[in-house]
Design a protein around this motif. Structure first.
Motif, short mmCIF file in Angstrom:
data_model
loop_
_atom_site.label_atom_id
_atom_site.label_comp_id
_atom_site.label_asym_id
_atom_site.label_seq_id
_atom_site.Cartn_x
_atom_site.Cartn_y
_atom_site.Cartn_z
N SER A 1 4.12 47.16 -6.74
CA SER A 1 3.20 47.10 -5.60
C SER A 1 1.75 47.16 -6.10
O SER A 1 0.86 46.58 -5.49
CB SER A 1 3.49 48.16 -4.55
OG SER A 1 3.61 49.40 -5.17
N GLY B 1 6.93 53.08 -0.91
CA GLY B 1 7.22 53.97 -2.04
C GLY B 1 8.28 55.00 -1.67
O GLY B 1 9.21 55.26 -2.45
N CYS C 1 11.69 53.43 -1.50
CA CYS C 1 12.20 53.18 -2.86
C CYS C 1 12.70 54.48 -3.48
O CYS C 1 13.75 54.52 -4.13
CB CYS C 1 11.09 52.60 -3.74
SG CYS C 1 10.68 50.92 -3.30
N SER D 1 8.69 50.22 -9.38
CA SER D 1 8.35 49.85 -7.99
C SER D 1 6.88 50.15 -7.75
O SER D 1 6.19 49.41 -7.05
CB SER D 1 9.25 50.56 -6.98
OG SER D 1 9.19 51.95 -7.18
N ALA E 1 10.90 47.12 -2.79
CA ALA E 1 9.55 47.34 -3.35
C ALA E 1 8.58 46.25 -2.93
O ALA E 1 7.37 46.45 -2.92
CB ALA E 1 9.63 47.40 -4.88
#
Ligand SMILES: Nc1ncnc2c1ncn2[C@@H]1O[C@H](COP(=O)(O)OP(=O)(O)OP(=O)(O)O)[C@@H](O)[C@H]1O
Ligand SMILES: [Mg+2]
Length: 583
Positions: free
Chosen positions: A302, A270, A273, A298, A178
């Motif tokens: 970010s 993303g 993840c 996650s 992440a």
């Protein structure tokens, strides 16, 4: 990156930004309590949102049958947390307006005072529209940053660390995945500092130009109409707007590009993840609830990082605005000293004399106005300054008022027994009453305008002053008399009427020296003569210095000086009489 950073430090940009940020932080100190409140509320919000994420994981696990028996408690906790978040948001919205108002108003008031106390000549290099823009737009930007930047930094850092730790606790690999966008975002922000700074400066500069253009145009509407220049001025506005549009679009292109790059990186991270979580769920290593938590965390990791990075352009914009304000606040201030001696001179009943000795003066532009000039006015004398336009009459009055320092020689104000001599400066200005050459009425009532020089004057005193200035008749004829309102710069009155109110305002002051700069130039000959006779009879021992192009004014003067070719010479009596006879 390090090379680039060193380069930035060397070329001064980073250093300057740092200085400007330090100025903001020094200013912020007085609002520590408000910033503290903000941080506290922000921290509470963050803690609740992280906890709500963990609880929602449990709720999903309950729904999907992983964890039963905990449903009611989880539901209650979740609802309480959501309600607390709504309450917190409302509190922040309320407090933020209060604090923002306070910071921005105090900052504006501070800068307003600094502008008024700055030395006149360096300050006059700035257009009033530019000053207006710095006083309003730039102060608002700085006030906004004072109240939001440090709290945002603290809260987002906390959210970043908290989210990272929670993720790390559940899944180390995912936590590191992440964070994969962090280096790209950091690199981008470091490389873009100078560019953002340039855009920010450019946009603010154009903002100032636009304000100045509008202010000047609206002030000169009559002229624009008289010269059929409406289309030309609309064209000028279009040009300024075009410049503004180009700069804004350039700035926008650049920010769209950078945010697209960041979104792209975010999307890839993303996606990775998501794949990782799906893979873990697929292998039965995690529950549905954990997968939801992972995705949420996650995302917010970010998000927090993005918010932290966005503080870089916000800081640069605030620093640019602060730099523009600092430029004004660092203008040399006028010094006020020797107040007791000035008070002493104010109390002497025998009048004040003025001695100008070997004065040399040039404006900062380099324009030399005086070379070793000598001038003298005895206490109680009326002395005229005559000479061609542009010779330096107004400049000599400005020097007497201590608006600018002389480069050589001295200007002294003398009086009292034994004689006390003080050099002309901002402190000695209290000895003067002044009618400037330009129109200086303010919008408001006539009484308000008159009381500027004597706030405690009664209506009778105002009427006496108006009578002396031959203004009582027309003021009494106005529907509201003394309380009649005039517009901007005395709009609604004739130039001669404005001049007479300005003279009455100067006469209301008890100052021992009266300076009249072309004060009767717009009056008809008869009114001018009556007014000058009134001044001569009722000036109560005041020393008067009058500048004039009209011989009629000379009739009340004991002596006259001719100002031309950088010299000041006393006019001989014969010549003075001849000048008066010409009238
Ligand atoms: N703020 C300024 N900065 C630079 N030069 C200036 C400034 N104000 C006036 N000057 C210059 O100084 C000279 C003297 O100007 P000043 O206004 O004192 O003349 P004046 O005798 O009062 O003229 P007038 O009779 O037209 O009012 C002029 O040449 C003018 O261009
Ligand atoms: Mg003048």
């Amino acid at each position: 990156m390090i090379k680039r950073l060193i380069q930035k430090i060397k070329d001064g940009t980073a250093l300057q930004i740092l200085q400007e940020l330090r100025w903001i932080s020094r200013y912020s100190r007085r609002y520590l309590w408000a910033i503290g409140w903000y941080i506290l509320l922000g921290i509470l919000g963050t803690v609740i949102s992280i906890a709500a994420s963990v609880i929602s994981k449990d709720i999903i696990d309950i729904v999907t049958g992983y964890r039963m028996g905990y449903a009611v408690q989880a539901g209650v906790i979740y609802v309480v947390m959501q309600l607390t978040t709504i309450g917190l948001k409302a509190a922040v919205a309320r407090i933020s307006v209060r604090v923002q108002l306070r910071v921005s108003q105090e900052l504006r008031a501070d800068i307003f005072r600094k502008i008024l106390c700055a030395q006149w000549e360096p300050l006059s290099a700035y257009h009033s529209g530019d000053l207006l823009s710095r006083c309003s737009r730039d102060t608002d930007t700085v006030a906004g940053s004072i109240i939001s930047w440090v709290p945002s930094l603290t809260v987002n850092s906390l959210q970043f660390v908290g989210t990272f730790l929670v993720l790390f606790w559940f899944d180390r690999t995912l936590a590191l995945l992440a964070l994969a966008s962090a280096p790209v975002t950091l690199l981008l922000s470091v490389f873009l500092v100078k560019r953002i700074r340039k855009h920010s400066q450019q946009l603010r500069q154009i903002g100032s130009e636009t304000t100045a253009f509008h202010a000047e145009t609206f002030r000169n509407i009559q002229f624009i109409k008289a010269f059929h220049a409406i289309d030309a001025y609309c064209g000028k506005l279009t040009n300024i707007q075009q410049k503004h549009k180009e700069a804004t679009l350039e700035h926008n292109r650049f920010s769209v590009l950078t945010s697209s790059i960041l979104s792209l990186v975010g999307m890839v991270v993303g996606g990775v993840c998501c794949l990782w979580s799906a893979y873990r769920l697929w292998g039965n290593h995690i529950t549905f609830g954990e997968m939801t938590l992972f995705l949420q965390m996650s995302g917010s990791l970010s998000g927090a990082f993005g918010a932290l990075v966005s503080l870089v352009p916000a800081a640069i914009t605030a620093a640019t605005a602060a730099g523009r304000i600092m430029e004004i606040t660092r203008l040399p201030a006028e010094e006020i000293h020797s107040k007791e001696q000035v008070d002493h001179l104010l109390q002497t009943g025998s009048g004040i004399g003025i001695r100008v000795e070997d004065v040399c003066f040039a404006y900062r532009s380099g324009k030399e106005v005086f070379q070793n000039v000598v001038f003298q006015a005895e206490p109680g004398e009326v002395v005229a300054l005559v000479g061609p336009s542009g010779g330096g009459k107004t400049t000599l009055l400005r020097l007497m008022l201590g608006m600018m320092p002389v480069q050589a020689g001295s200007i002294q104000l003398c009086g009292g027994e034994p004689e006390l001599k003080l050099c002309a400066s901002a402190s000695t200005r209290a000895l003067f009453s002044y009618v400037p050459q330009d129109n200086t009425l303010f919008s408001g009532t006539i009484a308000e305008n008159l009381r500027i020089t004597n706030p405690n004057a009664t209506n009778d005193m105002l009427r006496d002053a108006l009578r002396m200035a031959c203004a009582d008749e027309f003021v009494s004829a106005l529907p509201d008399g003394l309380d009649s309102r005039v517009g901007e710069s005395g709009d609604g009155l004739s130039k001669g009427q404005i001049q007479r109110i300005c003279i009455a305002r100067a006469l209301l002051s008890d100052a021992p020296v009266l300076l009249l700069d072309e004060a009767t130039s717009a009056l008809d000959v008869k009114t001018e003569r009556t007014l000058l006779e009134n001044i001569q009879h009722f000036r109560k021992g005041r020393t008067c210095i009058v500048t004039t192009h009209r011989p009629s004014v000379l009739s009340i003067c004991q002596r006259a000086y001719l100002i031309q070719n950088q010299a000041v010479t006393q006019v001989e009596e014969g010549k003075l009489r001849q000048m008066m006879e010409e009238f």
